[in-house]
Design a protein around this motif. Sequence first.
Motif, PDB file in Angstrom:
ATOM      1  N   ASP A 185     -63.060  11.551   6.789  1.00 17.19           N
ATOM      2  CA  ASP A 185     -64.438  11.072   6.920  1.00 17.19           C
ATOM      3  C   ASP A 185     -64.416   9.623   7.371  1.00 17.19           C
ATOM      4  O   ASP A 185     -63.881   8.754   6.679  1.00 17.19           O
ATOM      5  CB  ASP A 185     -65.189  11.199   5.589  1.00 17.19           C
ATOM      6  CG  ASP A 185     -65.518  12.642   5.246  1.00 17.19           C
ATOM      7  OD1 ASP A 185     -65.722  13.430   6.177  1.00 17.19           O
ATOM      8  OD2 ASP A 185     -65.544  12.982   4.050  1.00 17.19           O
ATOM      9  N   LEU A 186     -65.006   9.351   8.524  1.00 15.01           N
ATOM     10  CA  LEU A 186     -65.049   8.007   9.073  1.00 15.01           C
ATOM     11  C   LEU A 186     -66.489   7.569   9.284  1.00 15.01           C
ATOM     12  O   LEU A 186     -67.368   8.394   9.572  1.00 15.01           O
ATOM     13  CB  LEU A 186     -64.297   7.937  10.406  1.00 15.01           C
ATOM     14  CG  LEU A 186     -62.797   8.212  10.359  1.00 15.01           C
ATOM     15  CD1 LEU A 186     -62.218   8.213  11.770  1.00 15.01           C
ATOM     16  CD2 LEU A 186     -62.081   7.183   9.482  1.00 15.01           C
ATOM     17  N   VAL A 187     -66.719   6.266   9.151  1.00 16.58           N
ATOM     18  CA  VAL A 187     -68.049   5.697   9.376  1.00 16.58           C
ATOM     19  C   VAL A 187     -68.144   5.263  10.835  1.00 16.58           C
ATOM     20  O   VAL A 187     -67.286   4.510  11.322  1.00 16.58           O
ATOM     21  CB  VAL A 187     -68.315   4.516   8.431  1.00 16.58           C
ATOM     22  CG1 VAL A 187     -69.677   3.897   8.716  1.00 16.58           C
ATOM     23  CG2 VAL A 187     -68.235   4.983   6.977  1.00 16.58           C
ATOM     24  N   ILE A 188     -69.190   5.735  11.514  1.00 17.62           N
ATOM     25  CA  ILE A 188     -69.371   5.472  12.937  1.00 17.62           C
ATOM     26  C   ILE A 188     -70.703   4.744  13.151  1.00 17.62           C
ATOM     27  O   ILE A 188     -71.743   5.205  12.687  1.00 17.62           O
ATOM     28  CB  ILE A 188     -69.391   6.780  13.750  1.00 17.62           C
ATOM     29  CG1 ILE A 188     -68.147   7.618  13.452  1.00 17.62           C
ATOM     30  CG2 ILE A 188     -69.522   6.488  15.244  1.00 17.62           C
ATOM     31  CD1 ILE A 188     -66.860   7.034  13.944  1.00 17.62           C
ATOM     32  N   PRO A 189     -70.703   3.596  13.848  1.00 17.93           N
ATOM     33  CA  PRO A 189     -71.971   2.942  14.202  1.00 17.93           C
ATOM     34  C   PRO A 189     -72.729   3.770  15.238  1.00 17.93           C
ATOM     35  O   PRO A 189     -72.134   4.416  16.100  1.00 17.93           O
ATOM     36  CB  PRO A 189     -71.531   1.594  14.795  1.00 17.93           C
ATOM     37  CG  PRO A 189     -70.113   1.408  14.352  1.00 17.93           C
ATOM     38  CD  PRO A 189     -69.540   2.782  14.237  1.00 17.93           C
TER      39      PRO A 189
END
Length: 337
Positions: A185-189
């Motif tokens: 799970d990665l945070v993407i702008p």
Amino acid sequence: MRTVLAREMGGCSVLGRIWGVWRRRPGVRAVPKAPGFGTEAGHRLRPRGSSKRSRPLGGQPFPGLLQLENLSREELVDVLRAAVVDQKGKPGELTLFSVLPELSQSLGLGDQELQVVQASGKETSGLVLLSSCPQTASRLQKFFIYSRRAQRPTATYCAVTDGIPATSEGKIQAALKLEHVDGVDLVIPVKSPSRKDFQEGVKRTLSHFHVVAMGSGCALVQLQPLTVFPSQLQVHMVLQLCPVLGDHTYSARVGTVLDQRFLLPAESTKPQRQVPDEALLRRLCLTPSQAAQLPLHLHLHCLHLPGMRPGEAPMKLLAPLPSYFSRTLQCLGLHQQ
């Protein structure tokens, strides 16, 4: 405003307090300023004793870093219990939920279950707020929700960044989403999000930052999140082209050409170990292999809490910096100005 300095717990990812049992522990005494920051700490509550300590760290380059993989369940409970600053306060970590029942028994709480009221990311050091009283936990959670809606910060983090922000203070705003990429799970702008994006989980996020000190191409930064989103502070600092030292997930999104930094596409940039340049490695006295194990230098330093009874003064809870964090500040010559 009452100020309480929580006991340092050897760099474990958390320090905290449990609310709900109101019997004051004896042994209040004055303490100096918390390392690395100038907030005056009026009193420290003497921690509960413990017959065991974590195993020695040997020749580790990061003093004070608690390695959970080297601890048994019993030793972990002892470490947590030893860091309790009074009967209503103690540390815990999001990855340590499994030992909360034993910790509750160790603290003599009987059938009262511990629950997390406030916590940061699992790699972040500092404060975690636990409660054995459902009513107190509910009241504190409502306080944090109300404070966020009023855009009033309740938490202050300190971070060491690889790079120096372009301005000494300001706000960082970004729309963020969680995306499952290659099993992670990665945070993407998200640029220019639509209404549909927000319906599908995109969230507007906001943080305040203030540069406390700078040197050696790095900065000591105070961060105050006004929203809650996974890895918000790490991603916000990457958007400032100043990743947090020890961020082995998002720092790869900052590229460099001819000493000029720029953002790489978040969607196509895979996480990789942060690689400080040679000059920074020399200042930190680390080899490249040691730098690959560099802990995340993001620390929940202060929580603002309400008075627990009508007319009672608000409380400011402080956690000292871990030893490895203080060592990094010393190596880089970063001190409060």
